[in-house]
Design a protein around this motif. Structure first.
Motif, short mmCIF file in Angstrom:
data_model
loop_
_atom_site.label_atom_id
_atom_site.label_comp_id
_atom_site.label_asym_id
_atom_site.label_seq_id
_atom_site.Cartn_x
_atom_site.Cartn_y
_atom_site.Cartn_z
N SER A 196 0.83 -1.21 0.00
CA SER A 196 0.00 0.00 0.00
C SER A 196 0.86 1.25 0.00
O SER A 196 0.52 2.26 -0.62
CB SER A 196 -0.94 -0.01 1.20
N ARG A 197 2.00 1.20 0.70
CA ARG A 197 2.90 2.34 0.71
C ARG A 197 3.47 2.59 -0.70
O ARG A 197 3.61 3.73 -1.12
CB ARG A 197 4.03 2.11 1.70
N THR A 198 3.77 1.52 -1.41
CA THR A 198 4.28 1.65 -2.77
C THR A 198 3.25 2.30 -3.68
O THR A 198 3.58 3.14 -4.52
CB THR A 198 4.68 0.27 -3.33
N ARG A 199 1.97 1.92 -3.52
CA ARG A 199 0.92 2.49 -4.37
C ARG A 199 0.77 3.99 -4.17
O ARG A 199 0.43 4.71 -5.10
CB ARG A 199 -0.43 1.81 -4.08
N ARG A 200 1.02 4.48 -2.96
CA ARG A 200 0.82 5.90 -2.67
C ARG A 200 2.13 6.69 -2.61
O ARG A 200 2.13 7.86 -2.25
CB ARG A 200 0.06 6.05 -1.36
N ALA A 201 3.24 6.04 -2.97
CA ALA A 201 4.54 6.69 -2.83
C ALA A 201 4.66 7.92 -3.73
O ALA A 201 5.23 8.94 -3.32
CB ALA A 201 5.66 5.70 -3.15
N ALA A 202 4.15 7.85 -4.96
CA ALA A 202 4.31 8.97 -5.90
C ALA A 202 3.64 10.23 -5.37
O ALA A 202 4.18 11.34 -5.48
CB ALA A 202 3.75 8.60 -7.27
N VAL A 203 2.46 10.09 -4.77
CA VAL A 203 1.75 11.25 -4.24
C VAL A 203 2.43 11.76 -2.97
O VAL A 203 2.58 12.96 -2.76
CB VAL A 203 0.27 10.92 -3.98
N PRO A 256 -2.34 21.50 -13.99
CA PRO A 256 -2.38 20.47 -15.04
C PRO A 256 -1.02 20.06 -15.58
O PRO A 256 -0.88 18.97 -16.13
CB PRO A 256 -3.24 21.12 -16.14
N ARG A 257 -0.01 20.91 -15.43
CA ARG A 257 1.31 20.59 -15.99
C ARG A 257 2.33 20.29 -14.89
O ARG A 257 3.14 19.38 -15.03
CB ARG A 257 1.81 21.75 -16.86
N TRP A 258 2.31 21.01 -13.79
CA TRP A 258 3.35 20.90 -12.77
C TRP A 258 2.85 20.33 -11.45
O TRP A 258 3.65 20.09 -10.55
CB TRP A 258 3.98 22.28 -12.52
N GLY A 259 1.55 20.14 -11.31
CA GLY A 259 1.01 19.66 -10.05
C GLY A 259 1.06 18.15 -9.91
O GLY A 259 1.68 17.44 -10.70
N LEU A 260 0.41 17.66 -8.87
CA LEU A 260 0.29 16.23 -8.64
C LEU A 260 -0.71 15.62 -9.62
O LEU A 260 -1.59 16.32 -10.13
CB LEU A 260 -0.19 15.97 -7.21
N PRO A 261 -0.62 14.31 -9.87
CA PRO A 261 -1.60 13.66 -10.76
C PRO A 261 -2.91 13.39 -10.03
O PRO A 261 -3.38 12.25 -9.93
CB PRO A 261 -0.88 12.36 -11.15
N VAL A 262 -3.51 14.45 -9.49
CA VAL A 262 -4.75 14.33 -8.74
C VAL A 262 -5.68 15.48 -9.12
O VAL A 262 -5.25 16.48 -9.71
CB VAL A 262 -4.50 14.37 -7.21
N HIS A 263 -6.94 15.32 -8.79
CA HIS A 263 -7.92 16.40 -8.95
C HIS A 263 -8.89 16.32 -7.79
O HIS A 263 -9.06 15.28 -7.16
CB HIS A 263 -8.66 16.29 -10.28
#
Length: 351
Positions: A196-203, A256-263
């Motif tokens: 689970s830690r690996t899945r959320r590591a990028a954020v 959209p360009r420099w932020g996190l891959p979230v919305h």
């Protein structure tokens, strides 16, 4: 101004806001906050988890004044102190990050980050270089930089922490070249936690690389962050009667360009409505989803417009003692907000 120079200006502003460095320092990378490699992201998410729930106030969120990021390394410029008694924040970092064997009677959980090792001390004792040993062939490095003017260097701080560990029955592991048996056992005993830690590591890594946003564009006097096994929780407190200043943060995090891959998927906030009363005890909540459907890395942000106690006297005194910038203090604790709270408390006492 040409489109190119305008674009460069916006890019440099984002870099300065999310790194905490002055714009005069210049933009060193093609991306204001470059994404980390997988091994590096795992390390950084561990760091955010360990430092994100500091029990005392620091001059900057999590005691991090600024960051310098690259794909396989991250440099954290630290505050000197935390708390009213000016407890050493660099020493607190070591107690949270460097691994040891568990203290007698404390089970099998490894304190610190399993696999984190000290590579060396450089720059005249000002830089502590750390790296991971558990992922062979993958590079992950962390540099902790002491603030200028601190009387002692990393040699003294590390030596003092080493003695403290030994006195409390914990064996330091951060100088060994390989994983210790207790670290291996801990990883093997918690496979679901590691997954689970690996899945959320990028954020988690992306948040740490943008941690200065919580100081440069908001008016939060306290921020805490942790991974609850399901999502990254961010809990912020503001001295403003209405939980303002959060929309700028949302815009930067979701750029959209420099932020996190979230919305932002769900928003529970009435601050922007014209008839919203100017009140305390107001909480705004924002639920984020991943930008890619079915591959979410959720974040939950909660902003409280509610004081910790009856007034802000101890928060202001603590932040000044640990060296918080006065211009930021004026934004975080505006006189109008403090006076409004005083009147609110007095009126409540007369009922």
């Amino acid at each position: 101004m040409s489109d190119r120079s305008s674009w460069d200006s916006r890019k440099l502003r984002y870099w300065a806001e999310c790194s905490g460095h002055s714009r005069r320092a210049g933009l060193r990378a093609s991306h204001p906050a470059p994404a980390a490699s997988l091994a590096q992201a795992l390390l950084e998410s561990y760091v955010l988890e360990q430092l994100g729930r500091s029990p005392d106030l620091c001059a900057h969120p999590f005691g991090i004044a600024s960051v310098t990021s690259a794909r396989t390394s991250l440099t954290l410029h630290l505050d000197a102190y935390m708390g009213q008694r000016q407890y050493s924040f660099p020493e607190h970092c070591l107690s949270r990050l460097l691994p040891t064997t568990p203290a007698p009677g404390n089970g099998t959980d490894v304190p610190g980050i399993p696999g984190l090792r000290v590579r060396g001390i450089e720059a005249g004792g000002q830089e502590l270089h750390l790296h991971m040993v558990k992922d062979l062939g993958q590079t992950a490095a962390l540099v902790l930089v002491l603030p200028r003017g601190l009387a002692e260097g990393w040699e003294d701080i590390e030596r003092r922490h080493w003695h403290w560990c030994e006195e409390n029955g914990m064996r330091p592991l951060w100088t060994t070249s390989q994983l210790d048996a207790v670290e291996t056992a801990y990883r093997n005993d918690h496979p679901s936690l590691e997954a689970s830690r690996t899945r959320r590591a990028a954020v988690g890594s992306g948040l740490l690389r943008r941690i200065a946003l919580f100081h440069t564009i908001t008016a939060f006097y306290r921020v805490q962050c942790w991974d609850d096994g399901d999502s990254w929780k961010i809990d912020a407190r503001t001295a403003h009667p209405r939980a303002r200043w959060h929309d700028q943060l949302l815009q930067r995090l979701c750029h959209p360009r420099w932020g996190l891959p979230v919305h932002v998927a769900h928003r529970f906030c009435h601050c922007a409505e014209p008839d919203t009363p100017y009140q305390w005890n107001h909480t705004c909540a924002f639920y984020f989803n991943g930008a890619t459907p079915g591959n979410d890395d959720p974040v939950y942000l909660r902003v409280h417009a509610s004081p910790e106690g009856h007034d802000y006297a101890w928060q202001i005194a603590t932040l000044r003692q640990v060296g918080a910038p006065e211009d930021w203090m004026a934004r975080a604790f505006p006189q109008q907000a403090v006076q409004h709270h005083d009147r609110h408390r007095q009126a409540k006492g007369l009922r």
